[in-house]
Design a protein around this motif. Structure first.
Motif, PDB file in Angstrom:
ATOM      1  N   SER A  91      41.962  -8.434   8.503  1.00 22.03           N
ATOM      2  CA  SER A  91      43.215  -8.290   8.018  1.00 22.03           C
ATOM      3  C   SER A  91      43.199  -8.508   6.645  1.00 22.03           C
ATOM      4  O   SER A  91      42.838  -9.434   5.795  1.00 22.03           O
ATOM      5  CB  SER A  91      44.206  -9.496   8.296  1.00 22.03           C
ATOM      6  OG  SER A  91      45.501  -9.582   8.085  1.00 22.03           O
ATOM      7  N   ALA A  92      43.560  -7.242   5.959  1.00 20.02           N
ATOM      8  CA  ALA A  92      43.366  -7.290   4.439  1.00 20.02           C
ATOM      9  C   ALA A  92      44.633  -7.067   3.614  1.00 20.02           C
ATOM     10  O   ALA A  92      45.595  -6.400   3.826  1.00 20.02           O
ATOM     11  CB  ALA A  92      42.744  -5.936   4.053  1.00 20.02           C
ATOM     12  N   GLY A  97      53.245  -7.555  -2.354  1.00 19.16           N
ATOM     13  CA  GLY A  97      54.071  -8.087  -1.139  1.00 19.16           C
ATOM     14  C   GLY A  97      54.303  -7.234  -0.089  1.00 19.16           C
ATOM     15  O   GLY A  97      54.913  -7.352   0.668  1.00 19.16           O
ATOM     16  N   THR A  98      53.181  -6.222  -0.048  1.00 19.21           N
ATOM     17  CA  THR A  98      53.316  -5.158   0.987  1.00 19.21           C
ATOM     18  C   THR A  98      52.531  -5.849   2.262  1.00 19.21           C
ATOM     19  O   THR A  98      51.978  -6.808   2.109  1.00 19.21           O
ATOM     20  CB  THR A  98      52.612  -3.947   0.772  1.00 19.21           C
ATOM     21  OG1 THR A  98      51.201  -4.442   0.398  1.00 19.21           O
ATOM     22  CG2 THR A  98      53.230  -3.428  -0.428  1.00 19.21           C
ATOM     23  N   ALA A  99      52.929  -4.944   3.499  1.00 14.84           N
ATOM     24  CA  ALA A  99      52.250  -5.735   4.620  1.00 14.84           C
ATOM     25  C   ALA A  99      50.873  -5.485   4.655  1.00 14.84           C
ATOM     26  O   ALA A  99      50.290  -4.510   4.176  1.00 14.84           O
ATOM     27  CB  ALA A  99      52.983  -4.931   5.652  1.00 14.84           C
ATOM     28  N   PRO A 100      50.240  -6.500   5.125  1.00 18.55           N
ATOM     29  CA  PRO A 100      48.698  -6.227   5.184  1.00 18.55           C
ATOM     30  C   PRO A 100      48.123  -5.099   6.331  1.00 18.55           C
ATOM     31  O   PRO A 100      48.863  -4.688   7.181  1.00 18.55           O
ATOM     32  CB  PRO A 100      48.164  -7.824   5.828  1.00 18.55           C
ATOM     33  CG  PRO A 100      49.406  -8.173   6.703  1.00 18.55           C
ATOM     34  CD  PRO A 100      50.490  -7.395   5.875  1.00 18.55           C
ATOM     35  N   VAL A 101      46.997  -4.569   5.594  1.00 19.90           N
ATOM     36  CA  VAL A 101      46.261  -3.449   6.235  1.00 19.90           C
ATOM     37  C   VAL A 101      45.306  -4.384   7.348  1.00 19.90           C
ATOM     38  O   VAL A 101      44.392  -5.156   7.179  1.00 19.90           O
ATOM     39  CB  VAL A 101      45.568  -2.584   5.128  1.00 19.90           C
ATOM     40  CG1 VAL A 101      44.852  -1.425   6.204  1.00 19.90           C
ATOM     41  CG2 VAL A 101      46.767  -2.039   4.662  1.00 19.90           C
ATOM     42  N   ALA A 292      26.865  -1.087   1.792  1.00 18.75           N
ATOM     43  CA  ALA A 292      26.909  -1.027   3.290  1.00 18.75           C
ATOM     44  C   ALA A 292      27.502   0.385   3.892  1.00 18.75           C
ATOM     45  O   ALA A 292      28.347   0.821   3.203  1.00 18.75           O
ATOM     46  CB  ALA A 292      27.777  -1.881   4.022  1.00 18.75           C
ATOM     47  N   PRO A 293      26.809   1.214   4.707  1.00 19.29           N
ATOM     48  CA  PRO A 293      27.033   2.563   4.831  1.00 19.29           C
ATOM     49  C   PRO A 293      28.395   2.386   5.944  1.00 19.29           C
ATOM     50  O   PRO A 293      28.251   1.340   6.881  1.00 19.29           O
ATOM     51  CB  PRO A 293      25.956   2.992   5.919  1.00 19.29           C
ATOM     52  CG  PRO A 293      25.252   2.052   5.961  1.00 19.29           C
ATOM     53  CD  PRO A 293      25.363   1.045   5.304  1.00 19.29           C
ATOM     54  N   ALA A 294      29.317   3.331   5.880  1.00 19.02           N
ATOM     55  CA  ALA A 294      30.356   3.169   6.424  1.00 19.02           C
ATOM     56  C   ALA A 294      30.178   3.610   8.067  1.00 19.02           C
ATOM     57  O   ALA A 294      29.474   4.381   8.533  1.00 19.02           O
ATOM     58  CB  ALA A 294      31.691   4.231   6.206  1.00 19.02           C
ATOM     59  N   VAL A 295      30.507   2.750   9.059  1.00 24.74           N
ATOM     60  CA  VAL A 295      30.651   2.949  10.491  1.00 24.74           C
ATOM     61  C   VAL A 295      31.941   3.106  11.139  1.00 24.74           C
ATOM     62  O   VAL A 295      32.947   3.233  10.370  1.00 24.74           O
ATOM     63  CB  VAL A 295      29.652   1.889  11.185  1.00 24.74           C
ATOM     64  CG1 VAL A 295      28.273   2.234  10.770  1.00 24.74           C
ATOM     65  CG2 VAL A 295      30.250   0.563  10.928  1.00 24.74           C
ATOM     66  N   THR A 296      32.207   3.273  12.421  1.00 22.26           N
ATOM     67  CA  THR A 296      33.540   3.512  12.948  1.00 22.26           C
ATOM     68  C   THR A 296      34.440   2.432  12.522  1.00 22.26           C
ATOM     69  O   THR A 296      34.040   1.284  12.420  1.00 22.26           O
ATOM     70  CB  THR A 296      32.737   3.110  14.521  1.00 22.26           C
ATOM     71  OG1 THR A 296      32.176   4.007  15.099  1.00 22.26           O
ATOM     72  CG2 THR A 296      34.459   3.344  15.134  1.00 22.26           C
ATOM     73  N   GLN A 297      35.555   3.038  11.799  1.00 25.63           N
ATOM     74  CA  GLN A 297      36.527   2.052  11.519  1.00 25.63           C
ATOM     75  C   GLN A 297      37.819   2.727  11.868  1.00 25.63           C
ATOM     76  O   GLN A 297      38.126   4.181  11.957  1.00 25.63           O
ATOM     77  CB  GLN A 297      36.256   1.915  10.002  1.00 25.63           C
ATOM     78  CG  GLN A 297      36.214   3.253   9.181  1.00 25.63           C
ATOM     79  CD  GLN A 297      36.260   3.119   7.799  1.00 25.63           C
ATOM     80  OE1 GLN A 297      35.672   1.823   7.324  1.00 25.63           O
ATOM     81  NE2 GLN A 297      36.583   3.886   6.979  1.00 25.63           N
ATOM     82  N   ARG A 298      38.975   2.198  11.826  1.00 27.81           N
ATOM     83  CA  ARG A 298      40.221   2.548  12.415  1.00 27.81           C
ATOM     84  C   ARG A 298      41.252   1.729  11.489  1.00 27.81           C
ATOM     85  O   ARG A 298      41.182   0.315  11.492  1.00 27.81           O
ATOM     86  CB  ARG A 298      40.464   2.477  13.767  1.00 27.81           C
ATOM     87  CG  ARG A 298      41.704   3.046  14.102  1.00 27.81           C
ATOM     88  CD  ARG A 298      41.703   3.257  15.576  1.00 27.81           C
ATOM     89  NE  ARG A 298      41.833   2.157  16.564  1.00 27.81           N
ATOM     90  CZ  ARG A 298      40.855   1.497  17.177  1.00 27.81           C
ATOM     91  NH1 ARG A 298      39.714   2.015  16.940  1.00 27.81           N
ATOM     92  NH2 ARG A 298      40.857   0.300  17.667  1.00 27.81           N
ATOM     93  N   GLU A 299      42.105   2.304  10.921  1.00 24.05           N
ATOM     94  CA  GLU A 299      43.329   1.453  10.178  1.00 24.05           C
ATOM     95  C   GLU A 299      44.622   1.721  11.053  1.00 24.05           C
ATOM     96  O   GLU A 299      45.126   2.694  11.674  1.00 24.05           O
ATOM     97  CB  GLU A 299      43.746   1.994   9.038  1.00 24.05           C
ATOM     98  CG  GLU A 299      44.858   1.321   8.326  1.00 24.05           C
ATOM     99  CD  GLU A 299      45.026   1.942   6.824  1.00 24.05           C
ATOM    100  OE1 GLU A 299      46.239   1.768   6.261  1.00 24.05           O
ATOM    101  OE2 GLU A 299      44.299   2.481   6.291  1.00 24.05           O
ATOM    102  N   LYS A 300      44.996   0.523  11.781  1.00 19.79           N
ATOM    103  CA  LYS A 300      46.196   0.344  12.741  1.00 19.79           C
ATOM    104  C   LYS A 300      47.404   1.035  11.750  1.00 19.79           C
ATOM    105  O   LYS A 300      47.649   0.599  10.585  1.00 19.79           O
ATOM    106  CB  LYS A 300      46.498  -1.070  12.940  1.00 19.79           C
ATOM    107  CG  LYS A 300      45.515  -1.535  14.152  1.00 19.79           C
ATOM    108  CD  LYS A 300      45.840  -2.948  14.461  1.00 19.79           C
ATOM    109  CE  LYS A 300      44.812  -3.440  15.406  1.00 19.79           C
ATOM    110  NZ  LYS A 300      45.186  -4.641  15.991  1.00 19.79           N
ATOM    111  N   GLU A 301      48.328   1.803  12.352  1.00 21.02           N
ATOM    112  CA  GLU A 301      49.526   2.380  11.870  1.00 21.02           C
ATOM    113  C   GLU A 301      50.405   1.289  11.785  1.00 21.02           C
ATOM    114  O   GLU A 301      50.711   0.567  12.823  1.00 21.02           O
ATOM    115  CB  GLU A 301      50.015   3.543  12.680  1.00 21.02           C
ATOM    116  CG  GLU A 301      48.932   4.664  12.433  1.00 21.02           C
ATOM    117  CD  GLU A 301      48.800   5.347  11.094  1.00 21.02           C
ATOM    118  OE1 GLU A 301      49.671   4.971  10.209  1.00 21.02           O
ATOM    119  OE2 GLU A 301      47.653   5.773  10.900  1.00 21.02           O
TER     120      GLU A 301
END
Length: 301
Positions: A91-92, A97-101, A292-301
């Protein structure tokens, strides 16, 4: 009166520029290693943040520390973990004040295939009920190790990747299953490196010496805390060259190979402990803490 396409062009370019900037600044999650085994350390990196995130690796909470362009957390996989996908959730928080990503990743964990071996040691090391004085010594060792491993969490003390404590062949890898004297069974939570008595042993990275001790099973022992919940251990030494509380640099002399404690002959047992788990030091050596090389990742809508 409608504006001409030429008059709208600067505005369109500005919007496109802001969109490109926002895309570039979107937080990115990456994992090392990309494919892991039970017992491996795992490095989680989140870039594009200015505030520390929270997260989990499977069911284990992650403790993040700041690095350039973001945050990292170092954790481990239990040796008893069933192979299969392990979820990483972070959780980022964002500014304003925006919602966390919410970022998610998947770590593929494959079967370890631990080797097995039978070893012969002195009978005193495999007694079901040790003598009272031996039992007392073992209890004192246990308390000393617990105190050494209770350091406060802090950012890394090191600025480089980890290096071998000595260069030689591996006589026993992390994780092998052992039977002592045909009856006592255990698992090996370190890497045994060949070496004759008296050859030097070096610090795998910068850190603070948190214990030097002549312990019953591990013999002359040095423990180094590197920050980030990460320790390295050096067992069975014939001599130690550092004292408790000393700061050591990567490649600095810690002691000399020996055969003290429960051993079959002279060698260095090198252990790595992360977040209260003994993990595979060979995997630690492959982690790149700088990028760190990027691997499988997904951002929740």
């Amino acid at each position: 009166m409608n504006s001409s396409p030429l008059r709208r062009l600067p505005f369109l370019l500005l919007v496109l520029g802001l969109s490109a900037y926002a895309a570039e600044e979107r937080p990115l999650l990456s994992l090392q290693p990309e494919v892991a085994r039970p017992g491996d350390p795992v490095l989680v990196t989140v870039r594009g943040l200015t505030q520390a995130p929270t997260g989990t690796l499977g069911e284990r909470p992650l403790r993040f520390y700041p690095v350039r362009e973001g945050f990292q957390a170092l954790s481990g996989l239990p040796v008893e973990l069933t192979p299969g996908p392990v979820q990483v959730k972070v959780s980022a928080p964002l500014l304003g004040g925006t919602a966390p990503v919410e970022l998610t990743g998947k770590l593929d964990v494959v079967a370890a295939g631990w080797p097995a071996r039978t070893l012969k040691v002195a009978n005193k090391f495999v007694k079901a009920k040790p003598e009272p004085e031996v039992q007392a010594r073992m209890e004192a060792d246990k308390a000393a190790f617990a105190a050494a491993f209770a350091q406060s969490f802090a950012p890394p003390l090191f600025g480089e990747n980890f290096a071998w404590p000595r260069q030689d062949s591996i006589t026993a890898p992390y994780g092998d299953l052992r039977t002592y004297n045909g009856k006592k069974q255990s698992q090996h939570f370190g890497t045994d490196i060949r070496g004759a008595t008296g050859v030097p042993v070096y610090a795998a990275n910068t850190g603070t010496v948190v214990m030097t001790r002549d312990a019953y099973a591990s013999g002359n022992t040095v423990l180094v805390y590197h920050g980030a919940g990460l320790y390295t251990a050096y067992f069975h030494l014939s001599a130690t060259d550092v004292k408790d509380g000393a700061r050591v640099e990567r490649g600095q002399l810690l002691g000399k190979v020996g055969s003290t404690g429960r051993v079959t002959g002279p060698h260095l047992h090198w252990g790595v402990k992360v977040d209260d788990l003994w993990v595979d030091g060979e995997t630690l050596l492959k982690l790149d803490f700088g990028g760190a090389p990027a691997v499988t990742q997904r951002e929740k809508e």
